[in-house]
Motif scaffolding. Sequence first.
Motif, PDB file in Angstrom:
ATOM      1  N   LEU A 210       0.632  -1.399   0.318  1.00 19.54           N
ATOM      2  CA  LEU A 210       0.174  -0.310  -0.236  1.00 19.54           C
ATOM      3  C   LEU A 210       0.588   1.393  -0.372  1.00 19.54           C
ATOM      4  O   LEU A 210       0.483   2.330   0.307  1.00 19.54           O
ATOM      5  N   GLY A 211       2.478   0.814   0.162  1.00 15.79           N
ATOM      6  CA  GLY A 211       2.677   2.304  -0.200  1.00 15.79           C
ATOM      7  C   GLY A 211       3.009   2.976   1.413  1.00 15.79           C
ATOM      8  O   GLY A 211       3.367   4.499   1.792  1.00 15.79           O
ATOM      9  N   ARG A 212       2.814   2.073   2.285  1.00 16.49           N
ATOM     10  CA  ARG A 212       2.653   2.951   3.955  1.00 16.49           C
ATOM     11  C   ARG A 212       3.862   2.534   4.523  1.00 16.49           C
ATOM     12  O   ARG A 212       3.953   2.604   5.867  1.00 16.49           O
ATOM     13  N   SER A 213       4.933   1.790   4.402  1.00 16.33           N
ATOM     14  CA  SER A 213       6.209   1.124   5.054  1.00 16.33           C
ATOM     15  C   SER A 213       6.423   2.303   5.696  1.00 16.33           C
ATOM     16  O   SER A 213       6.591   2.337   7.206  1.00 16.33           O
ATOM     17  N   ALA A 214       6.909   3.537   4.672  1.00 18.93           N
ATOM     18  CA  ALA A 214       7.790   4.649   5.316  1.00 18.93           C
ATOM     19  C   ALA A 214       6.666   5.394   6.286  1.00 18.93           C
ATOM     20  O   ALA A 214       7.623   5.941   6.836  1.00 18.93           O
ATOM     21  N   ALA A 215       6.010   6.045   6.362  1.00 19.80           N
ATOM     22  CA  ALA A 215       4.672   5.838   7.493  1.00 19.80           C
ATOM     23  C   ALA A 215       4.778   5.824   8.804  1.00 19.80           C
ATOM     24  O   ALA A 215       5.380   6.036   9.351  1.00 19.80           O
ATOM     25  N   HIS A 216       4.819   4.289   8.493  1.00 31.53           N
ATOM     26  CA  HIS A 216       4.476   3.076   9.213  1.00 31.53           C
ATOM     27  C   HIS A 216       6.204   3.226  10.682  1.00 31.53           C
ATOM     28  O   HIS A 216       5.918   3.198  11.853  1.00 31.53           O
ATOM     29  N   ALA A 217       7.002   3.630   9.774  1.00 38.23           N
ATOM     30  CA  ALA A 217       8.011   3.634  10.245  1.00 38.23           C
ATOM     31  C   ALA A 217       8.241   4.442  11.589  1.00 38.23           C
ATOM     32  O   ALA A 217       8.819   4.996  12.647  1.00 38.23           O
ATOM     33  N   LYS A 218       7.804   5.553  10.995  1.00 38.06           N
ATOM     34  CA  LYS A 218       7.463   7.426  12.107  1.00 38.06           C
ATOM     35  C   LYS A 218       6.913   6.612  13.572  1.00 38.06           C
ATOM     36  O   LYS A 218       7.272   7.025  14.337  1.00 38.06           O
ATOM     37  N   SER A 219       5.712   5.594  13.295  1.00 41.76           N
ATOM     38  CA  SER A 219       5.046   4.945  14.095  1.00 41.76           C
ATOM     39  C   SER A 219       6.036   4.578  15.170  1.00 41.76           C
ATOM     40  O   SER A 219       5.859   4.280  17.017  1.00 41.76           O
ATOM     41  N   ILE A 220       6.681   3.275  14.574  1.00 46.55           N
ATOM     42  CA  ILE A 220       7.692   2.430  15.603  1.00 46.55           C
ATOM     43  C   ILE A 220       8.326   3.546  16.135  1.00 46.55           C
ATOM     44  O   ILE A 220       9.450   3.244  17.299  1.00 46.55           O
ATOM     45  N   ARG A 221       8.840   4.730  15.544  1.00 39.94           N
ATOM     46  CA  ARG A 221      10.286   5.359  16.203  1.00 39.94           C
ATOM     47  C   ARG A 221       9.763   6.262  17.327  1.00 39.94           C
ATOM     48  O   ARG A 221      10.029   6.269  18.482  1.00 39.94           O
ATOM     49  N   LYS A 225      10.497   5.369  21.001  1.00 42.89           N
ATOM     50  CA  LYS A 225      10.671   6.459  21.767  1.00 42.89           C
ATOM     51  C   LYS A 225      10.873   6.769  23.350  1.00 42.89           C
ATOM     52  O   LYS A 225      11.584   6.771  23.990  1.00 42.89           O
ATOM     53  N   GLN A 226       9.296   6.575  23.235  1.00 39.61           N
ATOM     54  CA  GLN A 226       8.592   6.275  24.697  1.00 39.61           C
ATOM     55  C   GLN A 226       9.284   4.817  25.090  1.00 39.61           C
ATOM     56  O   GLN A 226       8.875   5.627  26.600  1.00 39.61           O
ATOM     57  N   TYR A 227       9.128   4.010  24.755  1.00 36.74           N
ATOM     58  CA  TYR A 227      10.309   3.020  25.638  1.00 36.74           C
ATOM     59  C   TYR A 227      11.299   2.965  25.870  1.00 36.74           C
ATOM     60  O   TYR A 227      11.897   3.096  27.427  1.00 36.74           O
ATOM     61  N   ARG A 228      12.537   3.823  25.119  1.00 36.08           N
ATOM     62  CA  ARG A 228      13.457   4.534  26.071  1.00 36.08           C
ATOM     63  C   ARG A 228      13.980   5.326  26.606  1.00 36.08           C
ATOM     64  O   ARG A 228      14.212   5.046  28.119  1.00 36.08           O
TER      65      ARG A 228
END
Length: 573
Positions: A210-221, A225-228
């Motif tokens: 769907l071409g959303r892998s790059a956008a999903h990377a922001k969610s992972i970051r 960050k919250q965990y860190r």
Amino acid sequence: MKRKKGLPSYPGSRLLHVVLSILIVLESIAIIAQATFLARAITLLFERTPISNVFTEITFFFISFVIRYSLQHLQTYIAENYAEKTTSRLRNSLVKAYFLSRNRFVQSAGTGRLVTLAMEGIDDLKKYLEIISIRMLRTGIVPLAIVIYVYTHDSISAIIMIVTVPIVIIFMILLGYAAEKMADKQYDRYQVLSNHFIDSLKGLETLKYLGRSAAHAKSIRRVSKQYRQATMRTLRVAFLSSFALQFFTSLSIAFVAVSLGLRLIDGTISLLPALTILILVPEYFSPIQEVGSDYHATLDGQVAAKEIDAMIKQEAKRQKPTSHEVTWTPSSILQLKGIDVESEKATLLKDISFTWKGSGMIGIVGESGAGKSTLIHVLTGLIDPKGGSIHIDGKNRKTLKSEQWFQNIAYIPQHPYIFPASLADNIRFYVPDASDEEVKRVIKEIDLDVFVQQLPNGIHEKIGEGGRTLSGGQEQRVAMARVLLSKKPIIILDEPTAHLDIETEYEVKQVMMRVFQQKLVLFATHRLHWMKSMDHLLVLDNGRIVEQGTHQELLSKKGTYDEMHKKGGYGNE
């Protein structure tokens, strides 16, 4: 596990604690002996006694030193061995509870949480058991032995030692509670991160498409960050707690040292007892310091222990295996009478009744959500019916949930799991000690021998992850080989060919029909062309058996099955 304050209690823990208590008492004696002989040696040298006359004290000091640390190593070995066996047993129980739960844990907790518990959680628990078993006992025994010994030589020092301990303990408790709350929150965030990561992996192909892998990377970051940040807050509390513990114990030791020094000047105490006490005071506070430091190191283990125990106990309450022996034979009779199954939201099965004797192929057909999988789970003992009864050879059973019944059953799912091991070891799934000759025999029976002959290492060729990749049809043949080798009399199949192409399915079908003769086969499928080969059909609709009989009998009734057959549609794709 009995969850209570103090030492964790698992099978074998009582013997462990008795053995460790004896060893720690001996260690306490060695510590006191070590301090006594060291103080005597220093005192004699201070009084300018020739070193040859001090050799006895030095020798006994080194003997006490060796005994002390030998006992410590022995305690560690025993505790590690116990922790290894206990966590191995818990991991097996957790995995078993997971499989018996029919994905209840996945739905409520998430895959990431289960993976975290089974892997890192068990490792954290192992560390917790290794440390806490020794530290808790040592904290109770060593300081008590030392303070009693010190009291016999100088009551003032003993009183100072006793009075200062509560101050250290109070700060340990206050900071410990704060650290525990932070650890609980951190563990929750870790579960969120784990579930998020697993879900991301599962959906990676879709996101890419769907071409959303790059956008999903922001969610992972963002989640990372919250965990860190939560990790850093937890570490700050842990470091502050350790600093406070070191500060107050050092202050307590200083009180004793100042008291001894002033009385040495006054001449109210001699050098030998004062020096002996001064050497023993750090040993007195050392176990308390270790418990405070280890408390933070074992917080994850404590949290994991609660989670694991809760899951195992939760499933143990659901699973109440029957002790009746169950063995399926060619003359056995299975009867289901008025079986009802309900979930929290809906009725899954209603008034299911049918009877079957001996071997044969029973087809279970119906649209998605009709109750096929639920009926299979009842027959395999994974679900307890709410109403009705199950009879095997005339014996009434409320449930088929028993190890004896499980031993009669082999299961072939839609996607059989291929382990990263040799072909032979994959086939030996149910019978680990089967010989190579037995494996080759079943390989020939399922027409996989031509494929095996092409493998460089034959049946010892590694397959699965990191090894040779198998096609869907080959995976199903491996699953059939497992069943044949096991010689189990009941075979459960849940849409085993739904993902195969027509040619491969036809080949697999011919093999199945040949090798599963003389067995009771329960076959759930959407594909009606299988039904012509079945000895008996159960047609489900909204959790009820609306029709049952042979293929021709059901067609002649012009009912639900006939309508499904005419549609072709979902049954013949």
